[in-house]
Design a protein around this motif. Sequence first.
Motif, PDB file in Angstrom:
ATOM      1  N   LYS A   2       3.649  -5.779  -7.208  1.00 40.48           N
ATOM      2  CA  LYS A   2       4.936  -5.725  -6.524  1.00 40.48           C
ATOM      3  C   LYS A   2       4.699  -6.042  -5.056  1.00 40.48           C
ATOM      4  CE  LYS A   2       8.583  -2.483  -5.285  1.00 40.48           C
ATOM      5  NZ  LYS A   2       9.011  -1.086  -5.356  1.00 40.48           N
ATOM      6  N   LYS A   3       5.392  -7.050  -4.549  1.00 35.61           N
ATOM      7  CA  LYS A   3       5.264  -7.446  -3.150  1.00 35.61           C
ATOM      8  C   LYS A   3       6.602  -7.216  -2.454  1.00 35.61           C
ATOM      9  CE  LYS A   3       5.630 -11.607  -2.145  1.00 35.61           C
ATOM     10  NZ  LYS A   3       5.567 -13.025  -2.180  1.00 35.61           N
ATOM     11  N   THR A   4       6.552  -6.564  -1.282  1.00 40.04           N
ATOM     12  CA  THR A   4       7.753  -6.278  -0.521  1.00 40.04           C
ATOM     13  C   THR A   4       7.550  -6.731   0.919  1.00 40.04           C
ATOM     14  OG1 THR A   4       8.066  -4.287  -1.865  1.00 40.04           O
ATOM     15  CG2 THR A   4       9.384  -4.470   0.131  1.00 40.04           C
ATOM     16  N   ILE A   5       8.475  -7.525   1.405  1.00 37.16           N
ATOM     17  CA  ILE A   5       8.475  -7.937   2.810  1.00 37.16           C
ATOM     18  C   ILE A   5       9.508  -7.054   3.494  1.00 37.16           C
ATOM     19  CG2 ILE A   5       8.828  -9.811   4.455  1.00 37.16           C
ATOM     20  CD1 ILE A   5       6.519 -10.332   2.512  1.00 37.16           C
ATOM     21  N   VAL A  12       4.010  -5.363   2.114  1.00 35.11           N
ATOM     22  CA  VAL A  12       3.406  -4.327   1.289  1.00 35.11           C
ATOM     23  C   VAL A  12       3.195  -4.905  -0.109  1.00 35.11           C
ATOM     24  CG1 VAL A  12       3.678  -2.022   0.296  1.00 35.11           C
ATOM     25  CG2 VAL A  12       4.548  -2.503   2.595  1.00 35.11           C
ATOM     26  N   ILE A  13       1.978  -4.782  -0.624  1.00 33.34           N
ATOM     27  CA  ILE A  13       1.643  -5.242  -1.971  1.00 33.34           C
ATOM     28  C   ILE A  13       1.144  -4.044  -2.769  1.00 33.34           C
ATOM     29  CG2 ILE A  13       0.163  -6.753  -3.349  1.00 33.34           C
ATOM     30  CD1 ILE A  13      -0.033  -8.548  -0.827  1.00 33.34           C
ATOM     31  N   GLU A  14       1.737  -3.796  -3.927  1.00 33.26           N
ATOM     32  CA  GLU A  14       1.286  -2.719  -4.808  1.00 33.26           C
ATOM     33  C   GLU A  14       0.714  -3.326  -6.076  1.00 33.26           C
ATOM     34  OE1 GLU A  14       4.175   0.354  -5.509  1.00 33.26           O
ATOM     35  OE2 GLU A  14       4.725   0.445  -3.384  1.00 33.26           O
ATOM     36  N   LEU A  15      -0.486  -2.900  -6.430  1.00 33.99           N
ATOM     37  CA  LEU A  15      -1.164  -3.370  -7.636  1.00 33.99           C
ATOM     38  C   LEU A  15      -1.375  -2.196  -8.574  1.00 33.99           C
ATOM     39  CD1 LEU A  15      -3.915  -5.554  -5.942  1.00 33.99           C
ATOM     40  CD2 LEU A  15      -1.757  -6.336  -6.903  1.00 33.99           C
ATOM     41  N   LYS A  16      -1.075  -2.386  -9.860  1.00 35.99           N
ATOM     42  CA  LYS A  16      -1.266  -1.339 -10.852  1.00 35.99           C
ATOM     43  C   LYS A  16      -2.483  -1.656 -11.708  1.00 35.99           C
ATOM     44  CE  LYS A  16       3.560  -0.033 -11.083  1.00 35.99           C
ATOM     45  NZ  LYS A  16       4.708   0.211 -11.933  1.00 35.99           N
ATOM     46  N   ASP A  17      -3.044  -0.621 -12.319  1.00 37.12           N
ATOM     47  CA  ASP A  17      -4.195  -0.734 -13.220  1.00 37.12           C
ATOM     48  C   ASP A  17      -5.422  -1.314 -12.519  1.00 37.12           C
ATOM     49  OD1 ASP A  17      -2.725   0.328 -15.380  1.00 37.12           O
ATOM     50  OD2 ASP A  17      -1.889  -1.646 -15.803  1.00 37.12           O
ATOM     51  N   VAL A  18      -5.634  -0.938 -11.271  1.00 38.62           N
ATOM     52  CA  VAL A  18      -6.830  -1.313 -10.522  1.00 38.62           C
ATOM     53  C   VAL A  18      -7.348  -0.065  -9.814  1.00 38.62           C
ATOM     54  CG1 VAL A  18      -6.166  -3.717 -10.153  1.00 38.62           C
ATOM     55  CG2 VAL A  18      -5.527  -2.008  -8.480  1.00 38.62           C
ATOM     56  N   GLU A  19      -8.634  -0.055  -9.523  1.00 37.89           N
ATOM     57  CA  GLU A  19      -9.236   1.060  -8.812  1.00 37.89           C
ATOM     58  C   GLU A  19      -9.679   0.605  -7.438  1.00 37.89           C
ATOM     59  OE1 GLU A  19     -12.327   2.947 -11.026  1.00 37.89           O
ATOM     60  OE2 GLU A  19     -11.123   3.028 -12.843  1.00 37.89           O
ATOM     61  N   ILE A  49      -1.461  -2.156  -0.537  1.00 33.75           N
ATOM     62  CA  ILE A  49      -2.043  -2.900   0.570  1.00 33.75           C
ATOM     63  C   ILE A  49      -0.918  -3.191   1.562  1.00 33.75           C
ATOM     64  CG2 ILE A  49      -3.261  -4.998   1.266  1.00 33.75           C
ATOM     65  CD1 ILE A  49      -4.180  -5.173  -1.725  1.00 33.75           C
ATOM     66  N   VAL A  50      -1.113  -2.749   2.804  1.00 34.10           N
ATOM     67  CA  VAL A  50      -0.113  -2.956   3.849  1.00 34.10           C
ATOM     68  C   VAL A  50      -0.716  -3.891   4.891  1.00 34.10           C
ATOM     69  CG1 VAL A  50       1.354  -1.878   5.591  1.00 34.10           C
ATOM     70  CG2 VAL A  50       0.828  -0.647   3.471  1.00 34.10           C
ATOM     71  N   LEU A  51      -0.056  -5.022   5.124  1.00 34.85           N
ATOM     72  CA  LEU A  51      -0.490  -5.988   6.127  1.00 34.85           C
ATOM     73  C   LEU A  51       0.516  -5.963   7.267  1.00 34.85           C
ATOM     74  CD1 LEU A  51      -0.813  -7.615   3.071  1.00 34.85           C
ATOM     75  CD2 LEU A  51      -2.351  -8.789   4.613  1.00 34.85           C
ATOM     76  N   LYS A  52       0.007  -5.831   8.499  1.00 33.34           N
ATOM     77  CA  LYS A  52       0.877  -5.814   9.667  1.00 33.34           C
ATOM     78  C   LYS A  52       0.392  -6.860  10.659  1.00 33.34           C
ATOM     79  CE  LYS A  52       2.019  -0.933   9.368  1.00 33.34           C
ATOM     80  NZ  LYS A  52       1.925   0.374  10.038  1.00 33.34           N
ATOM     81  N   GLY A  53       1.342  -7.598  11.210  1.00 35.00           N
ATOM     82  CA  GLY A  53       1.001  -8.603  12.201  1.00 35.00           C
ATOM     83  C   GLY A  53       2.149  -9.564  12.422  1.00 35.00           C
ATOM     84  N   ASN A  54       2.027 -10.359  13.444  1.00 33.92           N
ATOM     85  CA  ASN A  54       3.051 -11.320  13.792  1.00 33.92           C
ATOM     86  C   ASN A  54       3.266 -12.329  12.666  1.00 33.92           C
ATOM     87  OD1 ASN A  54       4.927 -12.646  15.403  1.00 33.92           O
ATOM     88  ND2 ASN A  54       3.373 -13.982  16.294  1.00 33.92           N
ATOM     89  N   ASN A  55       4.492 -12.431  12.172  1.00 32.02           N
ATOM     90  CA  ASN A  55       4.877 -13.414  11.156  1.00 32.02           C
ATOM     91  C   ASN A  55       4.089 -13.272   9.855  1.00 32.02           C
ATOM     92  OD1 ASN A  55       6.566 -15.463  10.343  1.00 32.02           O
ATOM     93  ND2 ASN A  55       5.210 -17.081  11.054  1.00 32.02           N
ATOM     94  N   VAL A  56       3.737 -12.045   9.472  1.00 35.41           N
ATOM     95  CA  VAL A  56       2.963 -11.817   8.250  1.00 35.41           C
ATOM     96  C   VAL A  56       3.750 -12.235   6.995  1.00 35.41           C
ATOM     97  CG1 VAL A  56       3.615  -9.421   7.802  1.00 35.41           C
ATOM     98  CG2 VAL A  56       1.342 -10.213   7.176  1.00 35.41           C
ATOM     99  N   ALA A  57       5.044 -12.320   7.090  1.00 37.35           N
ATOM    100  CA  ALA A  57       5.857 -12.739   5.945  1.00 37.35           C
ATOM    101  C   ALA A  57       5.520 -14.157   5.495  1.00 37.35           C
ATOM    102  CB  ALA A  57       7.338 -12.643   6.282  1.00 37.35           C
ATOM    103  N   ASN A  58       4.926 -14.972   6.370  1.00 35.67           N
ATOM    104  CA  ASN A  58       4.550 -16.345   6.030  1.00 35.67           C
ATOM    105  C   ASN A  58       3.069 -16.491   5.703  1.00 35.67           C
ATOM    106  OD1 ASN A  58       7.134 -17.429   6.427  1.00 35.67           O
ATOM    107  ND2 ASN A  58       6.812 -17.405   8.626  1.00 35.67           N
ATOM    108  N   THR A  59       2.388 -15.377   5.438  1.00 37.19           N
ATOM    109  CA  THR A  59       0.950 -15.390   5.180  1.00 37.19           C
ATOM    110  C   THR A  59       0.658 -15.445   3.687  1.00 37.19           C
ATOM    111  OG1 THR A  59       0.558 -14.139   7.190  1.00 37.19           O
ATOM    112  CG2 THR A  59      -1.182 -14.085   5.555  1.00 37.19           C
TER     113      THR A  59
END
Length: 88
Positions: A2-5, A12-19, A49-59
């Motif tokens: 699940k990816k949320t901008i 924010v990216i959420e991954l299931k069934d991973v350690e 996973i949370v990524l923060k930074g300038n214009n991260v929506a285009n990364t």
Amino acid sequence: MKKTITSDNRMVIELKDVELSSDLNTIYNDVSDIDNVTVLPLAKNGIKIVLKGNNVANTKVSFGQNFSPVSAIQSTTQSIELSAPMSS
């Protein structure tokens, strides 16, 4: 997955069934405006996973061995690669 901008500066990216590994490598390729990457464990074998930074929506983000890109917009020039721990 699940990816949320939440804004141009937060993804924010959420991954299931991973350690979550005790050792995580991140590679920043052609990315000068990423302030930080935070990886948090979630209940029942998941991570956030949370990524923060300038214009991260285009990364573009690639993961470890599969290298499956996750991008908010298809045409991007920035990328971040999160890879599995390196053994010595």
